[in-house]
Enzyme design. Structure first.
Site, PDB file in Angstrom:
ATOM      1  N   ASP A 118      -6.244  18.404 -15.613  1.00  0.00           N
ATOM      2  CA  ASP A 118      -6.581  17.045 -16.046  1.00  0.00           C
ATOM      3  C   ASP A 118      -6.135  16.952 -17.505  1.00  0.00           C
ATOM      4  OD1 ASP A 118      -7.765  14.779 -17.151  1.00  0.00           O
ATOM      5  OD2 ASP A 118      -9.581  14.934 -15.949  1.00  0.00           O
TER       6      ASP A 118
ATOM      7  N   TYR B 250     -15.163  16.733 -16.792  1.00  0.00           N
ATOM      8  CA  TYR B 250     -15.530  15.314 -16.813  1.00  0.00           C
ATOM      9  C   TYR B 250     -16.631  15.084 -15.770  1.00  0.00           C
ATOM     10  CZ  TYR B 250     -15.122  10.280 -16.361  1.00  0.00           C
ATOM     11  OH  TYR B 250     -15.399   8.943 -16.313  1.00  0.00           O
TER      12      TYR B 250
ATOM     13  N   ARG C 218       0.848  -1.209   0.000  1.00  0.00           N
ATOM     14  CA  ARG C 218       0.000   0.000   0.000  1.00  0.00           C
ATOM     15  C   ARG C 218       0.880   1.254   0.000  1.00  0.00           C
ATOM     16  NH1 ARG C 218      -1.991   2.078   4.436  1.00  0.00           N
ATOM     17  NH2 ARG C 218      -2.322   0.114   5.508  1.00  0.00           N
TER      18      ARG C 218
ATOM     19  N   LYS D 182      -7.196   5.747 -20.238  1.00  0.00           N
ATOM     20  CA  LYS D 182      -7.329   6.230 -21.616  1.00  0.00           C
ATOM     21  C   LYS D 182      -6.028   5.978 -22.408  1.00  0.00           C
ATOM     22  CE  LYS D 182     -11.219   7.227 -19.810  1.00  0.00           C
ATOM     23  NZ  LYS D 182     -11.604   8.535 -19.258  1.00  0.00           N
TER      24      LYS D 182
HETATM   25  C1  LIG Z   1     -12.126   8.973 -17.985  1.00  0.00           C
HETATM   26  C2  LIG Z   1     -11.773  10.298 -17.460  1.00  0.00           C
HETATM   27  C3  LIG Z   1     -11.647  10.528 -16.085  1.00  0.00           C
HETATM   28  C4  LIG Z   1     -11.918   9.445 -15.036  1.00  0.00           C
HETATM   29  O1  LIG Z   1     -10.996   8.415 -15.114  1.00  0.00           O
HETATM   30  P1  LIG Z   1     -11.308   6.898 -14.638  1.00  0.00           P
HETATM   31  O2  LIG Z   1     -10.039   6.198 -14.981  1.00  0.00           O
HETATM   32  O3  LIG Z   1     -12.497   6.428 -15.407  1.00  0.00           O
HETATM   33  O4  LIG Z   1     -11.576   6.953 -13.178  1.00  0.00           O
HETATM   34  C5  LIG Z   1     -11.295  11.797 -15.678  1.00  0.00           C
HETATM   35  N1  LIG Z   1     -11.092  12.804 -16.551  1.00  0.00           N
HETATM   36  C6  LIG Z   1     -11.206  12.613 -17.879  1.00  0.00           C
HETATM   37  C7  LIG Z   1     -10.971  13.763 -18.800  1.00  0.00           C
HETATM   38  C8  LIG Z   1     -11.550  11.364 -18.381  1.00  0.00           C
HETATM   39  O5  LIG Z   1     -11.701  11.194 -19.688  1.00  0.00           O
END
Ligand SMILES: *Cc1c(COP(=O)(O)O)cnc(C)c1O
Length: 436
Positions: free
Chosen positions: A206, A123, A70, A231
């Site tokens: 982000d 998001y 952890r 992604k």
């Molecule tokens: C998919 C996504 C998230 C969330 O990510 P997860 O891996 O699904 O928790 C946050 N911000 C953006 C821009 C995303 O496309």
């Protein structure tokens, strides 16, 4: 010996941070499926814990020893070292999801009574966390949108009544699903304007949509870069993960909270991401090439009203200036308005054969979805309309297939949509919204 050569990230993704001699010479890192690590002696255990709990400073060149998965694990440590290279970050922390990276960073740098300034749209998961959970614990928030000047954004903070407590500026650029772009350096200026001797205002970006290749927020003044590694970084639609990168100081705080929330990625996910990183650049470059071909095709298609793609921003506009300064590529995400409304959009989506109808993005297979009824269904309809998320909008994430096959698929799907006259392209719901 000549000057020390600085190798590029893509040249280091296969080896950086891993020592084969520690793993029987295995060329690839094993998956360290272990919860705990054996100390050589009690003194070593004591010394590791002193560092882990910040009871003493690190000695020159000292690294935290392995204690418990952890806190740290070899697969995650190698992954964090490799991820840091793309953004030239001092360190990164990996998480079990993008949402856990985002929420952990927010929880670490925001306290009850603080103000969070964020770009909109965000998001959906992030938006929900801010407007439900953070609100519940007394964190205030205000938003701005693409196209607003630094002065206008500063005014929004001033008018909030909480400007003395601004603690974080949180940005998503380009915006999902419209590709509207925001100037990160302008957010830095706004943050610094409200900072004091005692209080640094953190700028968090982000970077899921363009990173880690095509936009490097730290270079434009951000303190924190966040990723849904689900992604592009994962890139194969087979895992959920997240990352947070920044200075040593920032990541030390984020990793400490991660230790207590226990939301680190698993060793197996870490290993999968190491494998994905080896092909990250070739995948993303091919995806971008395909997106450019698709955008050009859509741009001239009679059933398309408008294409939203960074590669199609008009030169000599303020947006273009930001694009040139902040982005290294137009990316692989695009959206477009189909002539008509939900009916035409659904007919198109239902007729696709190669491109899969699914949310998510950045993967090897091309994906298409309908933001108004899928990814952005939870957003207030008035806000949706304001940001251009209408019933005719379709979002595409370009994969690595042959572009001619993708264009063939799109063409045949258009042929399956009902014919409509151009003058009749506003849906009933939209005209109702326009009246209000
Ligand atoms: C998919 C996504 C998230 C969330 O990510 P997860 O891996 O699904 O928790 C946050 N911000 C953006 C821009 C995303 O496309």
């Amino acid at each position: 010996m000549g000057k020390k050569r600085t190798l590029r990230p893509e040249s280091l993704m296969m080896s950086y941070g891993y020592k084969p001699e520690l793993s029987e010479g295995a060329i690839k890192s094993p998956v360290f499926l272990t919860s705990t690590f054996v100390f050589k002696n009690a003194e070593e255990g004591k010394s590791f814990f002193e560092l882990a709990y910040g009871l003493r400073e690190k000695n020159q060149g000292e690294e935290l020893g392995l204690i418990y998965s952890r806190i740290n694990n070899p697969d995650l440590e190698i992954l964090e070292d490799r991820l840091s290279l793309w953004d030239e970050a001092e360190d990164c922390a990996v998480f079990e999801s993008g949402m856990s990276a985002i929420t952990t960073a927010m929880l670490e740098f925001l306290a009850p009574g603080d103000l969070l300034l964020h770009s909109a749209p965000l998001y959906g998961g992030t938006d929900h966390f801010i407007h439900h959970f953070l609100k519940k614990i007394g964190v205030h928030s205000v938003s701005f949108k693409a196209g607003q000047s630094c002065d206008e954004i500063r005014e929004i903070v001033e008018k909030s009544g909480h400007s003395d407590r601004l603690a974080m500026v949180y940005v998503e650029t380009p915006a999902n699903p419209t590709n509207a772009i925001i100037d990160i350096s302008c957010c830095r200026k706004v943050a610094d304007y409200f900072a004091t001797e005692e209080k640094h205002v953190h700028v968090a970006v982000d970077n899921t949509y363009m990173g880690p290749l095509w936009q490097h927020p730290l270079k434009h003044g951000a303190d924190i870069v966040l990723y849904s590694a689900t992604k592009y970084i994962g890139g194969h639609s087979d895992l959920i993960a997240g990352a947070c990168c920044g200075s040593e100081e920032v990541i030390k705080r984020v990793k400490t909270l991660r230790t207590f929330l226990g939301n680190m990625a698993s060793p197996h996910t870490g290993w999968m991401l190491l494998r994905s990183l080896e092909t990250l650049k070739v995948r993303m470059e091919q995806q971008c090439k395909n997106a450019q071909k698709i955008a050009a095709f859509l741009h001239q298609h009679p059933k398309v009203e408008k294409v939203y793609y960074l590669g199609l921003i008009e030169p000599d506009t303020a947006e273009y200036e930001i694009y040139q300064r902040q982005y290294e590529s137009p990316g692989a995400m695009l959206s477009f308005d189909i002539k008509g409304g939900e009916k035409e959009a659904f007919a198109f989506l239902n007729a696709l054969r190669l491109i899969k109808l699914a949310v998510s993005l950045g993967s090897t297979e091309s994906l298409a979805e309908h933001p108004a009824t899928m990814t952005h269904a939870g957003v207030d309809p008035a806000h949706r309309a304001e940001f251009g998320v209408t019933e005719k909008l379709i979002r595409i994430s370009a994969g690595v297939e042959h572009y001619e096959d993708l264009i063939w698929d799109i063409e045949q799907a258009f042929n399956a949509t009902p014919e409509i006259s151009a003058s009749n392209s506003i849906t009933e719901k939209e005209s109702e919204l326009l009246k209000n």
